[in-house]
Write an enzyme that holds these catalytic residues in place. Structure first.
Site, mmCIF file in Angstrom:
data_model
loop_
_atom_site.group_PDB
_atom_site.id
_atom_site.type_symbol
_atom_site.label_atom_id
_atom_site.label_comp_id
_atom_site.label_asym_id
_atom_site.label_seq_id
_atom_site.Cartn_x
_atom_site.Cartn_y
_atom_site.Cartn_z
ATOM 1 N N GLN A 55 1.121 -1.092 -0.043
ATOM 2 C CA GLN A 55 -0.032 0.162 -0.076
ATOM 3 C C GLN A 55 0.965 1.370 0.224
ATOM 4 O O GLN A 55 1.678 1.229 0.644
ATOM 5 C CB GLN A 55 -0.483 -0.040 0.995
ATOM 6 C CG GLN A 55 -2.168 1.072 1.240
ATOM 7 C CD GLN A 55 -2.628 1.304 1.674
ATOM 8 O OE1 GLN A 55 -2.048 2.187 3.338
ATOM 9 N NE2 GLN A 55 -4.454 1.175 2.035
ATOM 10 N N GLU A 65 -10.237 7.197 3.679
ATOM 11 C CA GLU A 65 -10.014 8.100 5.212
ATOM 12 C C GLU A 65 -9.389 8.536 5.568
ATOM 13 O O GLU A 65 -8.866 9.061 6.211
ATOM 14 C CB GLU A 65 -8.750 6.225 5.509
ATOM 15 C CG GLU A 65 -9.433 4.669 5.286
ATOM 16 C CD GLU A 65 -10.628 4.061 5.226
ATOM 17 O OE1 GLU A 65 -11.034 4.294 4.300
ATOM 18 O OE2 GLU A 65 -11.085 3.638 6.177
ATOM 19 N N TYR A 90 -7.063 10.556 3.723
ATOM 20 C CA TYR A 90 -5.057 10.772 3.409
ATOM 21 C C TYR A 90 -5.533 11.699 2.665
ATOM 22 O O TYR A 90 -6.108 12.733 1.847
ATOM 23 C CB TYR A 90 -4.653 9.248 3.576
ATOM 24 C CG TYR A 90 -4.534 8.826 4.770
ATOM 25 C CD1 TYR A 90 -3.701 9.616 6.158
ATOM 26 C CD2 TYR A 90 -5.298 7.215 4.947
ATOM 27 C CE1 TYR A 90 -3.894 8.127 7.346
ATOM 28 C CE2 TYR A 90 -5.053 6.981 5.929
ATOM 29 C CZ TYR A 90 -4.499 7.167 7.477
ATOM 30 O OH TYR A 90 -4.718 6.558 8.205
ATOM 31 N N ARG A 97 -7.952 1.868 -3.572
ATOM 32 C CA ARG A 97 -9.269 2.277 -1.937
ATOM 33 C C ARG A 97 -9.780 3.330 -2.272
ATOM 34 O O ARG A 97 -9.174 4.763 -2.427
ATOM 35 C CB ARG A 97 -8.395 1.859 -0.796
ATOM 36 C CG ARG A 97 -9.045 1.951 0.567
ATOM 37 C CD ARG A 97 -8.707 0.810 1.627
ATOM 38 N NE ARG A 97 -9.695 0.856 2.228
ATOM 39 C CZ ARG A 97 -9.735 0.887 3.167
ATOM 40 N NH1 ARG A 97 -8.879 0.658 3.908
ATOM 41 N NH2 ARG A 97 -11.123 -0.076 3.749
ATOM 42 N N HIS A 130 -10.872 9.610 8.813
ATOM 43 C CA HIS A 130 -10.719 8.986 10.226
ATOM 44 C C HIS A 130 -11.388 10.285 11.154
ATOM 45 O O HIS A 130 -11.079 10.049 12.487
ATOM 46 C CB HIS A 130 -8.870 9.300 10.168
ATOM 47 C CG HIS A 130 -8.896 7.817 9.849
ATOM 48 N ND1 HIS A 130 -8.755 6.213 9.917
ATOM 49 C CD2 HIS A 130 -7.165 7.645 9.502
ATOM 50 C CE1 HIS A 130 -8.301 6.017 9.756
ATOM 51 N NE2 HIS A 130 -7.459 6.280 8.870
ATOM 52 N N ARG A 167 -8.120 -6.976 9.855
ATOM 53 C CA ARG A 167 -8.768 -7.000 11.839
ATOM 54 C C ARG A 167 -8.274 -8.873 11.833
ATOM 55 O O ARG A 167 -8.191 -9.555 12.798
ATOM 56 C CB ARG A 167 -9.655 -6.454 12.440
ATOM 57 C CG ARG A 167 -8.796 -4.521 12.704
ATOM 58 C CD ARG A 167 -10.132 -4.138 13.614
ATOM 59 N NE ARG A 167 -11.132 -3.988 13.068
ATOM 60 C CZ ARG A 167 -12.097 -3.696 12.856
ATOM 61 N NH1 ARG A 167 -11.972 -2.917 14.950
ATOM 62 N NH2 ARG A 167 -13.559 -4.073 12.837
ATOM 63 N N GLN A 182 -9.031 -3.054 20.424
ATOM 64 C CA GLN A 182 -7.989 -2.645 22.140
ATOM 65 C C GLN A 182 -6.496 -2.772 21.563
ATOM 66 O O GLN A 182 -5.596 -2.219 22.516
ATOM 67 C CB GLN A 182 -8.115 -3.639 23.058
ATOM 68 C CG GLN A 182 -9.207 -3.188 23.579
ATOM 69 C CD GLN A 182 -10.146 -3.863 24.881
ATOM 70 O OE1 GLN A 182 -11.090 -4.586 24.100
ATOM 71 N NE2 GLN A 182 -9.781 -4.268 25.832
ATOM 72 N N GLU A 225 -6.385 -2.098 36.137
ATOM 73 C CA GLU A 225 -6.375 -1.649 34.975
ATOM 74 C C GLU A 225 -6.526 -3.388 34.055
ATOM 75 O O GLU A 225 -5.849 -2.975 32.894
ATOM 76 C CB GLU A 225 -5.022 -0.909 34.021
ATOM 77 C CG GLU A 225 -4.909 0.660 34.816
ATOM 78 C CD GLU A 225 -4.059 1.503 34.968
ATOM 79 O OE1 GLU A 225 -3.236 0.786 34.014
ATOM 80 O OE2 GLU A 225 -4.054 2.195 35.429
#
Ligand code: FAD
Ligand code: NAP
Ligand code: SF4
Length: 683
Positions: free
Chosen positions: A104, A168, A170, A218, A256, A315, A343, A666
């Protein structure tokens, strides 16, 4: 076993000069490894595992074509022949496993977190402190050349193509949309001018790399910001890019800086696929759907119906490198599903840490966290079948140990069983399904419905005992805390009590926010939230009738909240500050939209029939509520651990304490699972 359920997903795609072996793309993810040359051997192993896992095409994290385009200072760049050998390590590893990979090219524009940032106009973004310089005509020409040189170097490094990041928010988005492009020269104004930069880049790249090299673009099909493009403009840009030489359109959703969530777990699965499908009607080359696709049934349906040609998941390949092989072998129930929590991946990226995965701590650590066969089989007891205990038991058993996993509950999962009751966290059930299947396959003996005692542990001859018994909820020392109005989050989420219409929540951590969302949900309405309702809540116009796909405000009036809530914390500062960087704002926005009164700097005075008495900002106030839910943190439950001052321990069993039982402060499932995996890898 072979797959008969997902035949279309597994079909090859012929691009003329090359063939992808199936319809699954691993989308681009910044791991942090691509930014330093000495991490490329680790990056190569990361991609090798995923190529071996059968995915049709992979996309690297964003690599800048020049210094101005850096996302971070000294971020990954490909602008010199000296960078090629590093990249070749990646492409060699992938090709050795029979995979394909494109690099990319990402120019961050005004999203760069560094002082050299440039953009279409000198307009600062809300997510970077650095104000960009508007590119000059000469600068634009040089940027186009940098893209072309970068693509040529990518080819020399052995990549099968490049993906040009045009979404996104950019640099290329910044030129494409009037939100950020206020130029009056030939690069600004009407869409014909605003698209000149991406179109010229594709033309130059195509001319430089030849015809037998993939150029995937993209393309932002829904900007989800004011000043985004209209659907007609999206199509016009796509058609011009196709003419210029694009082979495949990947799709991007939302900048974003958009205030609409696009990938967190509460976004319905495949929410935006219909927009990608519309693009497919307008172009001749293959189109890819992306965002919140994580399991094969949705992916298969999209391909089988002809809506799109390919699906991109990013992901889900952190969570499970073997995703495609498992689907192909008819073992989809073994997939370690990405629960879209962000996370350990995006939250790490934004904190400048290496990306990994909550449900798969090996992601990004393929060479460091290795599960080798045990040299001697041991008898291992794991007490507690929450995330920590499940992970420890699975890894230990897979390494060859004889493992028994105890839990006092009748089912595995620990606190994750509470988490999945929260609207928008339905995906957490997938982790329990996954561990159920994995524990069985690994031969772990389950001993459920048994509260383990010390005597039991010493009566049996274990070599290793792992205490993963989790936590007990903290009961704060507030006068009147034993009043009938006061309930624990555990009883609320287990539906043992149904709070009234006015509720105060003590504690504004992750659980306080989750309980807030649970209490705001009208139980008469379906879960997971249907797509139409979700679009209404967030003001999304999937038909893209408006610029950027944002529905006009009057079309998404919030309904009356189901309950009136107060969310309280003692410390000053923004409630929810401890929530994840990339997901916390979604929880805050949801509660705000529902009129939740969030109070910080609260002193709890007492609880009585009148309600909760507090002092805030120096003034006393009574919150006249029906119930008060305690979400005031947790204490470790480690009563099975030998006392620290006991007689010197016998040689066996050796005791270990992990997860919440070791440290409740935590604590999250990311830490619990990682700690468990590291311990079990070394037993
Ligand atoms: P636990 O999950 O507490 O498991 C301990 C287990 O031990 C329990 O099953 C218990 O029955 C068993 N046990 C205890 N004593 C004994 C005994 N003597 N004998 C036998 N069994 C025993 N974390 C995140 O990372 N992300 C999130 O989004 C998130 N959301 C959450 C939402 C909610 C509503 C809640 C409650 C928690 C959430 N968490 C989240 C926290 C996460 O679930 C915990 O960090 C994690 O479960 C801790 O894992 P653990 O294995 O240490 O303990
Ligand atoms: P937490 O995040 O530590 O929050 C505890 C809350 O209780 C804080 O708001 C704290 O604020 C308050 N509190 C602490 N001691 C108190 C006392 N004695 N009296 C009154 N209030 C007190 O813990 P949690 O909400 O229980 O969550 C547990 C873990 O699960 C967290 O670490 C979290 O990471 C994880 N989790 C994560 C998510 C997620 O979306 N990522 C969701 C749920 C849970 P004050 O001290 O300021 O009052
Ligand atoms: Fe998915 Fe969460 Fe893992 Fe990221 S950390 S890949 S969102 S499960």
């Amino acid at each position: 076993m072979t797959n008969t359920l997902h035949p279309n997903l597994l079909k090859p795609l012929d691009l003329g000069f090359t063939t992808l072996k199936n319809r699954v793309i691993m989308g681009s993810m910044h791991t942090g490894l691509e930014d330093r040359f000495y991490n490329y051997p680790k990056l190569a192993e990361y991609f090798r595992e995923r190529a071996r896992g059968g995915v049709g095409l992979m996309v690297t994290g964003g690599i800048s074509p020049n210094r101005q385009g850096w996302l971070l200072p000294f971020g990954g760049t490909l602008n010199s022949i000296f960078d090629v050998p590093n990249h070749r390590k990646v492409t060699t590893a992938v090709h050795e496993e029979g995979g394909k990979i494109v690099m990319q090219i990402l120019h961050a524009g005004r999203y760069g977190y560094q002082p050299f940032v440039v953009s279409a106009s000198a307009k600062k973004s809300p997510i970077s402190p650095f104000k960009p310089r508007a590119l000059t005509e000469r600068g634009i020409r040089a940027t186009i050349r940098d893209y072309a040189r970068c693509a040529v170097l990518a080819r020399r490094a052995g990549y099968d193509g490049v993906e040009i990041m045009g979404s996104e928010g950019y640099l290329l988005s910044q030129f494409l949309c009037t939100r950020t492009n206020q130029r009056t020269d030939r690069w600004g104004g009407p869409i014909e001018n605003r698209m000149r930069l991406p179109v010229d880049i594709v033309k130059q790249v195509r001319a430089a790399v030849g015809t037998d090299f993939i150029i995937m673009f993209r393309h932002s099909v829904l900007d989800l910001v004011e000043g985004g493009n209209s659907w007609d403009e999206v199509v016009q840009v796509a058609q011009a890019l196709e003419q210029a030489g694009v082979n495949i359109f990947n799709t991007g959703i939302g900048w974003h800086e958009a205030r609409v969530p696009t990938i967190v777990t509460s976004v319905p699965r495949a929410a935006f696929a219909s927009v990608a499908a519309r693009l497919r009607q307008a172009v001749k080359v293959p189109v890819v759907a992306s965002n919140r696709i994580n399991m094969p049934d949705e992916a298969e349906a999209l391909i089988a119906s002809g809506a799109v040609d390919l699906v991109s998941m990013a992901r889900p390949f952190l969570a499970d490198p073997e995703w495609v092989n498992k689907v192909a072998a008819g073992r989809a129930d073994e997939i370690n599903t990405c629960i879209a929590c962000n996370q350990a991946c995006l939250d790490h990226t934004f904190a400048n840490q290496r990306a990994s995965c909550l449900v798969n701590p090996r992601a990004g650590f393929e060479t460091e966290l290795v599960y080798r066969p045990a040299t001697r089989q041991k008898r291992v007891a794991v007490v507690g079948a929450g995330p920590a205990g499940m992970a420890a038991a699975a890894v230990a058993a897979e390494r060859g140990h004889a493992v028994i996993l105890f839990d006092s509950s009748e089912s595995i999962g620990g606190q994750f069983k509470l988490a999945l009751q929260v609207p928008g966290k339905e995906e957490f059930a997938q982790t329990l399904r996954y561990f159920g299947v994995r524990l069985k396959a690994a031969g772990v003996k389950l001993a459920l419905g048994q509260r383990v005692t010390r005597e039991q542990l010493s009566a049996q001859e274990f070599d290793e005992v792992i205490i993963a018994t989790g936590i007990v909820p903290r009961i704060p020392a507030i006068p009147g805390v034993d009043h009938a109005k006061v309930v624990s989050y555990v009883d609320v989420l287990q539906r043992k009590v149904t709070p009234g219409k006015r509720v105060a929540i003590i504690g504004a951590g992750g659980i306080g926010f989750d309980v807030g969302e649970f209490l705001l949900h009208d139980p008469a309405l379906p879960l997971p939230v249907p797509l139409e309702q979700w679009c209404h809540e967030w003001g999304v116009d999937l038909d893209a009738m408006t610029h950027g796909g944002l529905a006009p405000a009057e079309q998404h009036e919030p309904p009356q909240p189901y309950r009136q809530l107060f969310l309280l914390q003692r410390k000053a500062g923004k409630p929810g500050a401890s929530l994840g960087k990339t997901s916390g704002w979604v929880h805050r926005a949801t509660l705000q939209r529902n009129g939740v009164e969030m109070l910080a700097g609260v002193e709890y005075l007492r609880i009585d029939d009148a309600g909760l008495h507090i002092r805030v900002g120096g003034a006393e106030r009574v919150l006249e509520v029906d119930h008060i839910v305690l979400c005031a943190g947790q204490e470790p439950l480690a009563e099975l651990m030998p006392a620290a001052n006991a007689a010197p321990p016998a040689a066996t069993p050796r005791f270990h304490c992990i997860g919440g039982a070791a440290l409740a402060a935590e604590l999250d499932a990311k830490r619990a699972i990682r700690e468990a995996a590291v311990l079990a890898a070394g037993l």
